[in-house]
Design a protein around this motif. Sequence first.
Motif, short mmCIF file in Angstrom:
data_model
loop_
_atom_site.label_atom_id
_atom_site.label_comp_id
_atom_site.label_asym_id
_atom_site.label_seq_id
_atom_site.Cartn_x
_atom_site.Cartn_y
_atom_site.Cartn_z
N VAL A 8 0.82 -1.22 0.00
CA VAL A 8 0.00 0.00 0.00
C VAL A 8 0.85 1.27 0.00
N SER A 57 -5.60 5.79 17.77
CA SER A 57 -4.25 6.20 17.35
C SER A 57 -3.41 5.01 16.95
N GLN A 80 -4.30 2.27 15.70
CA GLN A 80 -4.68 1.77 14.37
C GLN A 80 -4.16 2.66 13.25
N THR A 81 -3.99 3.95 13.54
CA THR A 81 -3.47 4.82 12.48
C THR A 81 -1.96 4.60 12.27
N LYS A 116 -0.37 2.06 11.53
CA LYS A 116 -0.01 1.15 10.45
C LYS A 116 -0.03 1.82 9.08
N ASP A 117 -0.48 3.08 9.03
CA ASP A 117 -0.60 3.76 7.74
C ASP A 117 0.60 4.62 7.36
N THR A 118 1.65 4.57 8.14
CA THR A 118 2.89 5.27 7.77
C THR A 118 4.03 4.28 7.96
N PRO A 119 4.84 4.05 6.93
CA PRO A 119 5.92 3.05 7.07
C PRO A 119 6.89 3.40 8.19
#
Lengths: 442, 422
Positions: free
Chosen positions: A39, A377, A379-380, A382-385
């Motif tokens: 992703v 927070s 869960q968020t 995982k959206d930035t490598p």
Amino acid sequence: MRSLSLFALLSDRITIDMGDFKIVGIAPGVRVVSVKTDVFKTGRIVMSMAMPIAKNTAAQAILPFYLRRACKQYPDFTELNGRLNELYGTRLSAGVSKSGDFQKLSINMSFIDDRFSLTDESISAECVKLITGMLFEPLVSDGGFVEKNIEQEKRLLIEKRRSELDDKVVYARSRCEEIMCADEPYGRNVYGTEEEILALTPADVYETWQNVLKESIIQFTVISSADTAEIENILKGKFSGIERSVIEKSAVPVRNAGEVKYVNEAQPVKQGKLVMGFRSEMEKSEKNRFKNMIMADLFGGGPHSKLFMNVREKMSLCYYCRARFLRDNSIMFVESGIETHNEEKARQAISDQLNKVKNGDFTDDELKASKMSVSDSLQTFKDTPEVLAAWYALQSTDESPISLREACEGVEKVSRQDVIDMSRVIELDTVYMLSGTEGGEA
Amino acid sequence: MKIKEYRNEKLAESYSEIEHPSGLKILVMPKPGYSTTYALFAARYGSIDTHIQAPDGSYYEIPDGTAHFLEHKLFESDEQDAFERFAKTGASANAFTSFDRTAYLFSCSTNVKQNLEILMDFVQSPYFTQQTVDKEQGIIGQEIRMYKDSPDWSLMINLLQALYSNSPVFDVAGTEESIAKITAETLYDCYRNFYDLNNMVFAVAGNTTVEEVLEVADRMLKPAKGKKAQRKLPDSKNDIKSYVEEKMSVETTQFMFGFRENNGKPEVSTLERVASSVILDVIAGNASACYKELMEEELINTSFSYEYLDGFGYAVPIFVGESNDPKLVSEKIRKYISELKKTGIDPKAFERSRRKLYGRMVMEYNDVENIADALVVSYFRGEGLFDEITVCAGLTLEQVNERLRAMFDEESYSLSVVLPKG
């Protein structure tokens, strides 16, 4: 709960698929933790090496910076940086941090995924070669590190250390750590003292590099769309030639709060900085990470917390007032920027709010807000490598890392009684106040 | 309702631009595979907006720091304040004010619709009383003091003031004196003038869809009454102080060195901005000859970097770092620039810096926070989100050399220094 003893398993080069991530043992105390995902636009590799803080702090601190500066393949930093630019602005950085009684050295890399390159070159393969080359093929001359480069890095490290302490928030926190943990490794500055850095020789740092290869707890955290077989094979090859004798993970002893230590220092600044250091119980801290996470958040996390709602919003005493819980040290710090003459008032207000938590004087809505906020927070992350990699890298000395999903499940289970129980073993240990002498006329 | 979709094939990204009947422009970029939704509701109103246009066309002044003060106070309500409402959904909410915009935001991984609803609602529902305004003076007073103790903040403000005729507009939070003049009435005046939906934009990126955002927008947005606020152009006097210093309680001497661009228009073009970033990397990036020389002479350290700062009424290429001799560093950079203007840029150095910038732009598309903010910034500039990366992919050496000749007015510069006290 898992009952894996991963450090034992690692020597057998076992691969464990944990669903969200994969762990591959490379050698005793060396593992690759990876998340395969497409992703992102980029890949991320974090190389973490943990050593005890106790001795040799400065030599260990300078090592990742020396390794990042140049390597056998690119002996000149301008050449190396130019190569990174050609590789579409690959980011390469070195860092040092401390956690528990460990000093963690790191080299970090972010590079664009091959799909987005304007040419046919494989960026990820090249970057894997580069970062492993930094660790195993540093720049040497006459069997040691290069003196000119070590001298440059000494200057840069001393200047970095000074510059960080020029931020009064960092300075006040660091002073509180020093005073509170004067008799333990964590009380040391993460880079050592200026004198220690100045005294370093190329031979010291070279020896430290060899010790790190032999003894440190090493984790490569890899977030990438590419298969990790390549990096694993390179690492297995390199470590097969090294006889490893990994440092023991020493249990940080329980250090209960005694009589409250108080230090007040004055500087010509406009805002006073108050830092209060609290201790919890080590055993409770290790076993109850999620309970403590919620306790600290309800007390001094976001805008729904006790400290924000009362010390800032009701009393208008400050712009920020927050609590941080350090699981590996079983310590909680509360920090606030205040008018110097409001010190007493702020200390009292902070203590009052902590007592409210201890007495269960909080609503179910407050608890729910904390749990939802922390879990949202997490869960968020995982959206930035970079953040996802940091999550696993922070657990590099844990026997078995946990995923973000498991963390959310852990948070979900925390009860009102858990928060009360955790807060009741919290005791004030140290108060540090940086008084501003220019408070009157801002 | 007009919906237009923009795609970039190479990036494999797309977003929709919606002209909502209320007057608000809505921008949505869904990111498959993401859990996070990040939304920004922004007004084209920042610290540079120091005047309100009266019905007769004349301008009257508002106190410095009002945009930021209003940002703090908009969270309040006569019922539940916005933070209390977000506490029930688990979202992280926040807001910020910069030179040219004010933005309210949340980040969340659940309850997206509810969060969109709260954000749209509270930003459209001002509630200011003298009592709550007075209460905020203490909090913002502490925020201002925190900034005043920060060397980075001082360096930047001092540099911009030195370049722009001592203008107070760059001090985003204002001063304790200026904010003391703010009343509930001031806030209502500014709200009416700048928070008209025609003067705002709503951007969402991440785990969402156009349908989801519109479903909430249709319910929540009240039709705009006014129009886009007229921005007053700042003073164009070319009154520059070439050196400013401030003594602070620090151990390290820091500097910021910048050139004021005098190109006779309020904003630079996309090409000019992208070319400027490439040029700055050629001059001062960590693979440049200039960087190497300054490093080896121990005049800079790894904190040395550059930035191209531009907005409505200002454009400044900046070099920043720590040094024992900032004057010598600035002289060397000026000399280097003047040589480079004569010789032109080396094609290899150009290509390296162009690729670096391109890669860094690609990286920005990982992060929903960056994307949403870039959607807002590009919209307020009158550009599209993909314009910069498209320009960068096609940038030529000729374009960059041409830009280099126009970019640095060698007489319009200033050096800002923060020195240790005593």
